[in-house]
Design an enzyme around this catalytic site. Structure first.
Site, PDB file in Angstrom:
ATOM      1  N   ASP A 210      17.429  98.588 -61.102  1.00  0.00           N
ATOM      2  CA  ASP A 210      18.372  98.100 -62.103  1.00  0.00           C
ATOM      3  C   ASP A 210      19.101  96.881 -61.547  1.00  0.00           C
ATOM      4  O   ASP A 210      19.564  96.896 -60.403  1.00  0.00           O
ATOM      5  CB  ASP A 210      19.391  99.200 -62.449  1.00  0.00           C
ATOM      6  CG  ASP A 210      20.341  98.750 -63.542  1.00  0.00           C
ATOM      7  OD1 ASP A 210      19.891  98.511 -64.673  1.00  0.00           O
ATOM      8  OD2 ASP A 210      21.545  98.599 -63.260  1.00  0.00           O
TER       9      ASP A 210
ATOM     10  N   HIS B 231      26.807 101.122 -65.186  1.00  0.00           N
ATOM     11  CA  HIS B 231      26.801  99.655 -65.067  1.00  0.00           C
ATOM     12  C   HIS B 231      26.998  99.185 -63.627  1.00  0.00           C
ATOM     13  O   HIS B 231      27.335  98.020 -63.412  1.00  0.00           O
ATOM     14  CB  HIS B 231      27.822  98.994 -66.011  1.00  0.00           C
ATOM     15  CG  HIS B 231      27.640  99.416 -67.437  1.00  0.00           C
ATOM     16  ND1 HIS B 231      26.438  99.276 -68.105  1.00  0.00           N
ATOM     17  CD2 HIS B 231      28.489 100.022 -68.308  1.00  0.00           C
ATOM     18  CE1 HIS B 231      26.578  99.767 -69.332  1.00  0.00           C
ATOM     19  NE2 HIS B 231      27.802 100.230 -69.478  1.00  0.00           N
TER      20      HIS B 231
ATOM     21  N   ASP C 207      22.984 103.411 -61.953  1.00  0.00           N
ATOM     22  CA  ASP C 207      22.093 103.346 -63.118  1.00  0.00           C
ATOM     23  C   ASP C 207      20.637 103.592 -62.715  1.00  0.00           C
ATOM     24  O   ASP C 207      19.888 104.250 -63.436  1.00  0.00           O
ATOM     25  CB  ASP C 207      22.225 101.988 -63.825  1.00  0.00           C
ATOM     26  CG  ASP C 207      23.467 101.913 -64.722  1.00  0.00           C
ATOM     27  OD1 ASP C 207      24.245 102.881 -64.737  1.00  0.00           O
ATOM     28  OD2 ASP C 207      23.663 100.876 -65.385  1.00  0.00           O
TER      29      ASP C 207
END
Length: 212
Positions: free
Chosen positions: A13, A153, A158
């Site tokens: 991510d 976030h 994540d």
DNA sequence: TGCCAGGCCCTCTTTAGGGCCTT
């Protein structure tokens, strides 16, 4: 299905300064977990300095502030290290098209190319969890009953939750359709087929495996 | 300072439009 098992991948991510590397946005954090045989076997997390101030929106959205980015290594330095982490592995991300654009863009700046395959957990989740209210990562984590990790976030948190979502989808396919080995190629195929055809597709695959 | 993308997916569709997702 031949090829690598889907439970051995790197789930990644990016946090970035915006939505589009073609419009000047850059990566500010990469988080990734190496999943081997269904278990988390390694982690990678780095902040990186994009060379300009990030907007107040991104500071609020990610919790990554300009102060935190001061003194961090440049993207090129981090991406060189990350290239070694993903080498030889297929990758997974939630809305993978987004992360893939930044991965390719940032690697290109270091004259590198990622040559593995990529699969999108969001597209697979639209087929496996058709009853979820929506397919945002946070909603799916709650819908599936995954224990939340860290702050949403932030890249590593994540990535870890996406990895758990990925494994839960593999588990559901194995359990509901009695498919012993769920390959990465099967997950890629699932991400592309007509959503309404999912059940029939998996039943047919299960029948084929049983009669083989 | 303010703005930007792109692919999937649904439907009041396919000669289109708009919401969903990611930051």
């Amino acid at each position: 299905m031949q090829g690598k098992a889907a439970d051995t991948v790197v789930v990644l991510d990016f946090e970035t300064t915006g939505l589009s590397p073609e419009h000047g946005d850059r990566a500010i954090e990469i988080g990734a977990v190496l999943v081997e045989r269904g278990e988390i076997a390694g982690r990678f997390q780095r902040l990186m300095n994009p060379g300009f101030r990030v907007s107040s929106f991104i500071e609020r959205y990610t919790g990554i502030t300009n102060d935190m980015l001061k003194g961090q290594p440049r993207c090129e330095e981090v991406m060189a290290e990350f290239a070694a982490f993903i080498e030889g592995h297929n990758i997974v991300a939630h809305n993978a098209a987004f992360d893939r654009r930044f991965l390719d863009f940032e690697l290109k700046r270091t004259s590198r190319v990622y040559e593995g395959d990529c699969c999108c957990s969001l597209l697979v989740s639209r087929r496996i969890y058709q009853d979820s209210p929506n397919h945002k990562l946070q909603t799916l984590v709650s819908h599936v009953g995954i224990e939340p990790v860290g702050k949403y976030h932030r890249a590593l948190a994540d990535a870890e939750m996406t990895a758990q979502l990925w494994l839960s989808m593999i588990g559901r396919i194995r359990q509901n359709y009695d498919i012993s080995i769920v390959s990465f190629e099967l997950m890629q195929e699932l991400s592309k087929i007509d959503r309404l055809y999912t059940h029939r597709y998996l039943v047919s695959l299960s029948d084929k495996q049983r009669s083989a």
